[in-house]
Write a protein that holds these residues in place. Structure first.
Motif, PDB file in Angstrom:
ATOM      1  N   HIS A 192       0.856  -1.187   0.000  1.00 19.71           N
ATOM      2  CA  HIS A 192       0.000   0.000   0.000  1.00 19.71           C
ATOM      3  C   HIS A 192       0.889   1.233   0.000  1.00 19.71           C
ATOM      4  CE1 HIS A 192      -2.979   3.007   1.067  1.00 19.71           C
ATOM      5  NE2 HIS A 192      -3.920   2.118   0.834  1.00 19.71           N
ATOM      6  N   SER A 215       0.767   4.173   1.359  1.00 20.10           N
ATOM      7  CA  SER A 215       1.099   4.855   2.611  1.00 20.10           C
ATOM      8  C   SER A 215       2.119   4.073   3.419  1.00 20.10           C
ATOM      9  CB  SER A 215      -0.171   5.108   3.444  1.00 20.10           C
ATOM     10  OG  SER A 215      -0.760   3.894   3.847  1.00 20.10           O
ATOM     11  N   ARG A 216       2.086   2.741   3.320  1.00 21.47           N
ATOM     12  CA  ARG A 216       3.056   1.942   4.069  1.00 21.47           C
ATOM     13  C   ARG A 216       4.417   1.937   3.367  1.00 21.47           C
ATOM     14  NH1 ARG A 216      -1.819  -1.553   4.816  1.00 21.47           N
ATOM     15  NH2 ARG A 216      -1.052  -3.017   3.251  1.00 21.47           N
ATOM     16  N   ASN A 267       5.183  -1.026   8.375  1.00 19.93           N
ATOM     17  CA  ASN A 267       5.221  -1.533   6.999  1.00 19.93           C
ATOM     18  C   ASN A 267       5.540  -3.022   7.054  1.00 19.93           C
ATOM     19  OD1 ASN A 267       8.359  -1.612   6.803  1.00 19.93           O
ATOM     20  ND2 ASN A 267       7.885   0.493   7.398  1.00 19.93           N
ATOM     21  N   ASP A 282       5.089  -4.387   1.389  1.00 24.14           N
ATOM     22  CA  ASP A 282       5.458  -2.976   1.253  1.00 24.14           C
ATOM     23  C   ASP A 282       6.962  -2.830   1.060  1.00 24.14           C
ATOM     24  OD1 ASP A 282       2.715  -2.251   2.020  1.00 24.14           O
ATOM     25  OD2 ASP A 282       3.335  -2.861   4.027  1.00 24.14           O
ATOM     26  N   ASP A 322      -7.715   9.411   5.363  1.00 26.96           N
ATOM     27  CA  ASP A 322      -6.935   8.459   4.571  1.00 26.96           C
ATOM     28  C   ASP A 322      -7.842   7.286   4.229  1.00 26.96           C
ATOM     29  OD1 ASP A 322      -3.630   8.225   4.169  1.00 26.96           O
ATOM     30  OD2 ASP A 322      -4.724   6.349   3.895  1.00 26.96           O
ATOM     31  N   ASN A 323      -7.439   6.502   3.215  1.00 22.14           N
ATOM     32  CA  ASN A 323      -8.231   5.339   2.823  1.00 22.14           C
ATOM     33  C   ASN A 323      -7.550   4.021   3.145  1.00 22.14           C
ATOM     34  OD1 ASN A 323      -6.191   5.296   0.918  1.00 22.14           O
ATOM     35  ND2 ASN A 323      -7.528   4.826  -0.814  1.00 22.14           N
ATOM     36  N   ASP A 324      -6.364   4.059   3.789  1.00 19.73           N
ATOM     37  CA  ASP A 324      -5.654   2.838   4.138  1.00 19.73           C
ATOM     38  C   ASP A 324      -6.232   2.297   5.447  1.00 19.73           C
ATOM     39  OD1 ASP A 324      -3.935   0.804   4.761  1.00 19.73           O
ATOM     40  OD2 ASP A 324      -2.117   2.000   4.725  1.00 19.73           O
ATOM     41  N   ASP A 369     -11.773   8.428   1.004  1.00 18.31           N
ATOM     42  CA  ASP A 369     -10.904   8.435  -0.164  1.00 18.31           C
ATOM     43  C   ASP A 369     -11.020   9.786  -0.861  1.00 18.31           C
ATOM     44  OD1 ASP A 369      -9.943   7.934  -2.974  1.00 18.31           O
ATOM     45  OD2 ASP A 369      -9.719   5.904  -2.181  1.00 18.31           O
ATOM     46  N   THR A 385      -1.441  -0.426  -7.291  1.00 19.01           N
ATOM     47  CA  THR A 385      -1.664   1.007  -7.086  1.00 19.01           C
ATOM     48  C   THR A 385      -1.306   1.762  -8.350  1.00 19.01           C
ATOM     49  OG1 THR A 385      -1.200   0.886  -4.709  1.00 19.01           O
ATOM     50  CG2 THR A 385      -1.003   3.038  -5.743  1.00 19.01           C
TER      51      THR A 385
END
Length: 272
Positions: free
Chosen positions: A16, A18-19, A30, A34, A104-106, A131, A216
């Protein structure tokens, strides 16, 4: 495990963004997928660690400048893993009564959201799981409306976010940002940083493929395309520039990273 925790799928088997960014910043939230993706990025763009750091430092400086100028409301979309100091640490360090909303969407950011909610007694912090592709949902979220007054100036932060919104032939990214900007009153600000292929096109093309293979999608944009995000607002000095060249704290900080290493544009603008 609480009922709330049981419904959060942390998706640890897939990388992901963000990680990956947390890994580049030296964070600890993480996982193998990741780190594998991050390693692939470093293989084609060894300066990724530098680029992530100077981008984070831009966010810190911009937040400090805006809080010192009188802004007391901050909306940070695409917050990422809570890697201190976070935006509220900076804003409330300058203005203890500042109010901050993170989104955030994570799902793992949601799991760690408590770390984002420890602010000053005078100020407030809130978190919205949302999101950026649904800006109306962010703007109408009860947590946001309970924390921010959208009739008063808001400092909007879109830090290293919009390159994760591909246009798909519809100019989606600019439409989203315009929706957010239109909801904010005069005196509000936009702080935005965005990766670019202008300096290292081949490396950036490979990074797009690495992230795409991990699920992604990315779209890096040129100087002119990034500049469009600020349309109708007044750019603060020094305008749209490289992150480390935006009001560096020491003169030497503006020259210690090359354009190719930065691979990003950053700027802050105010709504007339």
């Amino acid at each position: 495990m609480s009922e709330h925790d049981s419904v959060v799928d942390l998706q640890l088997d897939r990388a992901h963004s963000s990680r990956i960014y947390d890994y580049f910043l030296g964070g600890k939230t993480n996982f193998l997928a990741d780190r594998m993706a991050a390693g692939s990025v470093l293989g084609v763009f060894p300066a990724a660690l530098v680029a992530a750091r100077i981008n984070r430092e831009f966010m810190h400086r911009a937040t400090r400048v805006l809080a010192a100028s009188g802004l007391r409301q901050f909306l940070d979309i695409g917050t990422g893993i809570p890697t201190p100091p976070n935006l509220h640490d900076i804003a409330q360090g300058t203005a203890p009564d500042a109010r901050v909303v993170y989104t955030d969407n994570d799902p793992i950011v949601l799991a760690h959201a408590a770390a984002l909610l420890i602010g000053t007694a005078e100020g407030r912090t809130a978190y919205v799981q949302a999101d950026v592709s649904d800006p109306e949902g962010i703007l109408t979220a009860p947590q946001l409306l309970d924390t921010l007054d959208l009739t008063r100036p808001v400092a909007l932060s879109l830090n290293a976010l919009m390159h994760f919104v591909p246009d798909d032939g519809e100019d989606r990214a600019h439409t989203i940002v315009e929706t957010l900007k239109a909801a904010l009153p005069s005196g509000s600000t936009l702080a935005l940083s965005h990766a670019t292929p202008d300096f290292s096109p081949e490396a950036m093309r490979k990074i797009i493929k690495i992230y795409g293979d991990a699920g992604t999608r990315l779209q890096f944009r040129s100087h002119a395309e990034v500049l469009r995000f600020f349309d109708g607002w007044e750019l603060l000095e020094p305008g749209l520039t490289l992150p480390h060249q935006w009001r560096p704290e020491r003169p030497e900080d503006a020259t210690h990273v090359t354009d190719a290493e930065a691979a990003c544009y950053a700027g802050v603008a105010r709504k007339p």
